[in-house]
Every structure is written in C-alpha cells, then in structure tokens.
Design an enzyme around this catalytic site. Structure first.
Site: not given
Length: 551
Positions: A91, A168-169, A235, A237, A264, A293
C-alpha cells in the site's frame, strides 16, 4: 495513519457510547445485507460474494505492508526489499498536493511499474484526507476523487494490478457521520469518470471506526457502487486491543458477505496496545487481507512502527520480524497474485481436487481427517482443510500429506469439512466433496459452574456477563454453552463466542481464544441484549450437554 514523519499521530479516542446505541448498531450489518444489482463486468480485480477475486477468478488475500512513498520518493527500492521478504501487496502513500508534495501522473505511473516489476499488487492511497474535519489542512474525499481523475492516465489498463484506496482515514472524530454520504459520492464520481478498478474505502474515526459508522453502513455504501466492486478497510490500533474486538468486527463483515481488509495495524501505538496476534490469527482464519504499518521512515514518537531501520532490509526490527516471520505472518501465509504466475512457461494449472475426506478418531474437541491425494503436473505441495458453513470457507488446518487432526472444536456440534490442494506455483484446486462430522458430547455433569450477572441496564436493553468455570480435573477443549431466557430477552451482540438464538433458547459456541478452559480455570463472555421489561435472569446452563451448577 497520519503523517508520522513529522509528528505524533492523533490519539484514536474511543468514547463511551450509550449502551442502547451500541446494542442497536450490532444489528445493522445483518439487516442491511447488500442486494444484487446490475453492474459493469470488472476488467481486473472484482468482488464476488464478499471476496476479492482476481480477473482469473482466483481468490486474492492481501499480505503486505504500507510504504510512505510521498515522503520518501527516493526510496522506491523498498519495493524490491518488501517483495523479497515475501509480501504480495504494498500500500503506497501518495499526496494530492494539498498537504504534501504532489505525486504527479508520471510518478504514479512509475510507482505502478515498479510494483509490477516486483510482482506486487499495488494499493494506492491519497493521504491528504487524513482526519478531515479535525485535522487542519485535510481535504475531502471529493477532492481525493478529483486527484485520481487527474492522474487517471497512469491507471487506465492497470485494473489487474492496482486497487485505488480513495483516501486515507477520511474523517477524524469530528463530523464523521458524513462518512457514508461522502464515500458514496466519491465512489460514484470515480465510476462516472470511467474508473473500472476495485476501489478501497477507509473507515472514519482516524480509520478505526470506534463509532461503527463504516461497519453499520457498509452494505449501503457497497450497494451505491454501480460496479459492486468496493472493498472496506479498517485500521486497527488502540481501539482493537482485545481479541474479542478484532474477531467481532471482522466476523460481522464476513457474515454480511462484505469484503474487508485490515489496511493498517501495528504492534503498539500511542493510543493503546493493539492485539496484533489476534489480528494475524483472525485474518488467517477468515481469509482476510492485512497490510502492516509501515516499512520504514516513521517519526514523531512512533518510530517503533518501523519494520526495518533506515530502510535497510538487513536491520529488521522486532515488529518487522513479528509481521514477516512470526505465526500467521507474511512469510507463512502470503501467496503471489495469479496475474504474475501466468507468463509464458509458468504453471497456471491447478491440481486436481482431492478425494473426499473421511473422519476418524472423533472426540468432543477434535477429529482426524484423511483424504485421497490430488495430482498436479509439477507436484502437490500441500493441502488446506476448510470448514464449510453458510456458503463461506475457513481454513482450519494445513498438511503436507493426506491426513491431519483438526482440534479446538466444540463438543456435540456438527461441522462440515472439505479439502483443497496447493501446488508450488500457488494454484489451488477445486474443493473436494465434503464430509459432515458431529463431535462427541463433552464432560459429564457436575464439572462446570456458571455465573450470570447483569452489568448494565437502560430502557429496553441491558448488558450481561457470563462466567464459565471448569470444576473438573481435565481441561475443557472446545465447548458449547446453552441456556433459556425466561423473560423474552434477545442477544444483539456477544463477545467471547458465537451466539445462536431460537426463540428463548440460546447456544454459544466458543471462540478460538476462549475454547480451552483448564481445570479450576474460567472464561468470560459478555453480551448486549434487548427486553421489553425487567425480568428474571436465566438460572440453568449446560456445557457440552452437561448441566452446570451455579457459580
């Protein structure tokens, strides 16, 4: 991920939502199942039945990493190194020029060419949308779509090799409820401009979707794509710091037949400690792609997310070693895209289907399967045993030979298994005929105790905890817990297992991470539910068919 080259990433804050809203949200993915619609025949990657397929029809599961190209334009040799470590996808971070130096048409074309030279599938993303509504300078998804149209000449004809990740985001924690309409509009703008590529869309809330906006509106977004060729990217996290959260989120997409990837994730983060082991394990079990990531170049306090130091492939960090070489990592699970295996002289012929598996040595938690060997012109390298349920397949075991023991099953439960063969080029055979297996009953009565308590209440709903304790002398390896609600309660969302409810009768099968209960040990389940009025709690529970005492 934000621009970690310059500053600490924004904390992905997870506010406490009203429990009633959380309970209601849990129903929406199933209720909003995607409907079939007429659409253009994709010319490259395509989505069918919730899976990402190549033009050849091969199932494609992303196994790769993110590379911060827009900030390190002189480091395209990183693609060589990423491929050498076993990735099948990269990516690539690009900029529309609104926040960082613009990657123009020529540069994008070069990135695509380098991906193809390295036999990598190229996911291209615009980073300037990151945290829109909260991050100063961030731009809209509509602006990102304009950028893709501006560089379209670099992408036309590359549908076999390129997936366009629109932005992105694209929303932070402010104004994120606009995500659904903004995403639909961006998809339709690109389709109207002639884009036939598979499109990928990131979640809001800095990519982590703690408010479940993407999860609960994914079906309607997918239906708004006239090509029915959109993939959703979460994503993971700090919001995803438990195995239950990882499993629940991804399983909801699979159950709704909506395509999802973990676009991610890391092993640590400033907003919490994500459960990377669960992310890797669950994505492998579900056949879902992931992109860690990131390769190198992080800064602003998150340098620990570098997989190699200073872009040097010989200086792998512990995170890089975990992702590439650890259990369920890239080296163990990555298969090169079929489009790169179809050149002159290369093997594109799949093995024959194996013989139907036969079951033996059936216990309450395991079964041994044996099948007839497949054949292949260059040789079969292994077999994948799959559990078949509801039109989907989940790989539950792999073997070099024609027999394997599948463990971690729930007692007194019916399963359907089949087998696929693999060859050295990564081709997979057609599925074998299936075999149905019912596991043996579990432990005798008196070896379990169950505690049940309501932990929260609101008008029309509640949250409860169930603690299952093994009071016997042997470990419980796989279980099914059953009870009856006495007052019309219904489960809307459960973690720690998979719930099935028919009327007042509830059956919960263990999740992989709760399947084993050691002697004197216990596991906890939690769920949200609805009820018309306060009523009595269930008092009788059975584990693997044996009645449990009260804990």
């Amino acid at each position: 991920m934000r621009d970690t080259r310059h500053r600490l990433p924004h904390r992905h804050v997870r506010p406490h939502l009203p429990a009633a809203l959380a309970a209601l949200a849990a129903l929406l993915l199933t209720l909003l199942a995607p409907t079939a619609s007429a659409h253009a025949a994709p010319t490259g990657f395509r989505v069918e039945n919730g899976r990402l397929l190549e033009a050849s029809g091969n199932d494609f599961v992303m196994r790769g990493v993110n590379h911060a190209h827009t900030w390190y334009a002189d480091r395209l040799d990183a693609l060589d190194h990423i491929k050498a470590k076993g990735a099948n996808t990269v990516r690539v971070v690009l900029s529309s020029g609104d926040r960082w130096t613009r990657n123009d048409t020529a540069d994008v074309a070069n990135v695509v060419a380098q991906c193809k030279r390295n036999r990598l599938i190229c996911v291209l993303e615009v980073h300037d949308t990151t945290g829109y509504g909260e991050q100063s300078g961030a731009v809209t998804l509509s602006r990102a779509a304009d950028y893709w149209i501006e560089v379209r000449d670099a992408l036309v004809g590359q549908e076999d090799y390129v997936i366009v990740n629109i932005g992105n985001e694209p929303h932070g924690n402010t104004g994120y409820t606009r995500w659904t309409d903004d995403t639909k509009a961006a998809i339709q703008k690109l389709r109207a401009a002639g884009f036939d590529h598979t499109l990928m869309v990131d979640a809001p809330n800095w990519g982590q979707d703690w408010a479940f906006t993407m999860r609960d509106n994914a079906a309607s977004v997918f239906a708004a794509d006239p090509d029915a060729n959109t993939v959703f990217s979460i994503h993971m996290y700090g919001v995803f710091d438990t195995a239950a959260e990882v499993s629940d989120y991804l399983n909801r997409f699979v159950a709704a037949k909506l395509p999802v990837v973990v676009g991610e994730f890391g092993h640590d983060h400033s907003d919490g400690n994500p459960d990377e082991d669960a992310i890797l394990s669950v994505t492998r079990q579900l056949g879902i792609g992931y992109l860690g990531w990131s390769w190198s170049g992080n800064g602003g306090g998150v340098e620990y997310l570098d997989m190699v130091e200073n872009f040097d492939p010989d200086r792998m960090t512990s995170w890089g070693q975990r992702l590439f070489d650890g259990p369920d990592g890239i080296a163990a699970t990555s298969e090169e895209a079929a489009v790169y295996r179809s050149g002159p002289g290369e093997d594109t012929t799949a093995p024959t289907a194996p013989g139907a598996p036969a079951a033996s040595a059936v216990t309450s938690s395991s079964v041994t399967l044996t099948w007839g060997a497949a054949t292949d012109a260059v040789g079969v390298t292994g077999y994948d045993v799959v559990r078949v349920a509801g039109g989907t397949e989940t790989v539950v075991a792999s073997a070099a030979g024609t027999t394997v023991t599948v463990s971690g099953l729930a007692a007194d439960t019916s399963y359907t298994f089949a087998v696929r063969a693999r060859d050295a080029a990564g081709n997979r055979s057609a599925r074998s005929a299936t075999v149905a297996v019912t596991t043996a009953p579990g432990p005798a009565a008196g070896s379990c105790a169950v505690g049940y308590r309501v932990t929260g209440e609101w008008p029309g709903g509640f949250q409860a905890e169930v603690v299952v304790r093994n009071t016997g002398s042997a470990a419980v390896d796989g279980w099914t817990l059953r009870w009856t609600f006495p007052a019309g309660q219904r489960i809307t969302s459960l973690w720690g297992g998979t719930a099935t409810q028919s009327g007042a009768e509830v059956s919960v099968a263990a999740a992989p991470y709760t399947a084993t209960i050691p002697p004197s040990g216990s596991v906890s389940l939690g769920f949200t539910g609805t009820r018309s009025a306060a009523g009595a709690d269930p008092t009788t529970f059975s584990l693997n068919g044996a009645e449990c005492s009260a804990a």
